[in-house]
Design an enzyme around this catalytic site. Structure first.
Site, PDB file in Angstrom:
ATOM      1  N   ASP A 107      83.485  37.048 -44.258  1.00  0.00           N
ATOM      2  CA  ASP A 107      84.892  36.870 -43.856  1.00  0.00           C
ATOM      3  C   ASP A 107      84.928  35.636 -42.940  1.00  0.00           C
ATOM      4  O   ASP A 107      85.085  34.512 -43.413  1.00  0.00           O
ATOM      5  CB  ASP A 107      85.369  38.144 -43.166  1.00  0.00           C
ATOM      6  CG  ASP A 107      86.861  38.151 -42.918  1.00  0.00           C
ATOM      7  OD1 ASP A 107      87.472  37.064 -42.917  1.00  0.00           O
ATOM      8  OD2 ASP A 107      87.441  39.229 -42.711  1.00  0.00           O
ATOM      9  N   ARG A 169      85.006  53.691 -48.882  1.00  0.00           N
ATOM     10  CA  ARG A 169      83.713  53.076 -49.231  1.00  0.00           C
ATOM     11  C   ARG A 169      83.224  53.552 -50.595  1.00  0.00           C
ATOM     12  O   ARG A 169      82.526  52.832 -51.301  1.00  0.00           O
ATOM     13  CB  ARG A 169      82.648  53.435 -48.193  1.00  0.00           C
ATOM     14  CG  ARG A 169      82.827  52.785 -46.823  1.00  0.00           C
ATOM     15  CD  ARG A 169      81.535  52.932 -46.022  1.00  0.00           C
ATOM     16  NE  ARG A 169      81.719  52.753 -44.598  1.00  0.00           N
ATOM     17  CZ  ARG A 169      81.672  51.580 -43.959  1.00  0.00           C
ATOM     18  NH1 ARG A 169      81.484  50.472 -44.643  1.00  0.00           N
ATOM     19  NH2 ARG A 169      81.818  51.505 -42.651  1.00  0.00           N
TER      20      ARG A 169
END
Ligand code: PRP
Length: 184
Positions: A107, A169
């Site tokens: 990121d 997840r």
């Protein structure tokens, strides 16, 4: 506790199970070729990389060692100070060994940058970084991993190891989270 079907919170599938499987096989084949006689230590950065890591290790058809590291999730300010706090360190020494660091996503790129610097100080023979996803628009190009699975837009993605508030997840694909799922 909120009762919800995780799939209902997904706006769209960004990377499907089939696409993930095919790309993991490609990366695994390339790493097999490169590390055939090197017995690399393959490092999983917990927890987001866990599914990618285990699939990638299975796609590598050579001797390898597995180890796991967990680092703290700092706010942007602390991250840019250059500090990565180890929550769980590797069990093994990496000095004189070939190391492959496996991440789920780049990121800002700072976690991988600092982790790579930290592990480099332990004098491995080599370090290669592999990330399943890369939000290129969010960081300097030089902070990209050596190997990237998919370049993705700057969307709120979850699944295949990536979470929001510890949920999602276990989705088998990479999906874009609906805005209402994180704004409520
Ligand atoms: C995520 C991800 C990377 C990091 C990427 O971890 O797994 O490690 O953030 O962000 P950056 O490029 O801006 O540094 P997170 O701290 O959410 O922990 P998790 O893997 O346990 O979900």
């Amino acid at each position: 506790m909120r009762i919800t079907n995780e799939q209902n919170d997904i706006a769209s599938v960004l990377v499907s199970e089939e696409e993930i499987r095919a790309r993991v096989a490609e990366i695994g084949a390339a790493l097999t070729e490169e590390y055939q006689d090197k017995m690399p230590l393959v490092v999983c950065v917990l927890k987001g990389a866990s599914f990618f890591y285990t699939d990638l290790c299975r796609a590598m058809k050579c001797h390898l060692f597995m180890d796991f590291i967990a680092v703290s999730s700092y706010g942007a300010e602390a991250r840019s100070s250059g500090v990565v706090r180890i929550i769980k360190d590797l069990d093994t020494s990496i000095t004189g060994r070939h190391v492959i660091i496996v991440e789920d996503i780049i990121d800002s790129g700072l976690t991988l940058k600092h982790l790579t610097e930290l592990l480099s100080s332990r004098k491995p023979l080599s370090i290669k970084t592999v990330s399943l996803l890369d939000k290129q628009a969010r960081h300097d190009p030089e902070l990209a991993a050596d190997v990237t699975g998919f370049n993705i837009p700057d969307e709120f993605v979850v699944g295949y190891g990536l979470d929001y508030a510890s949920f999602y997840r276990n989705l088998p694909y990479i999906g874009v989270l609906k805005r209402e799922a994180y704004e409520n």
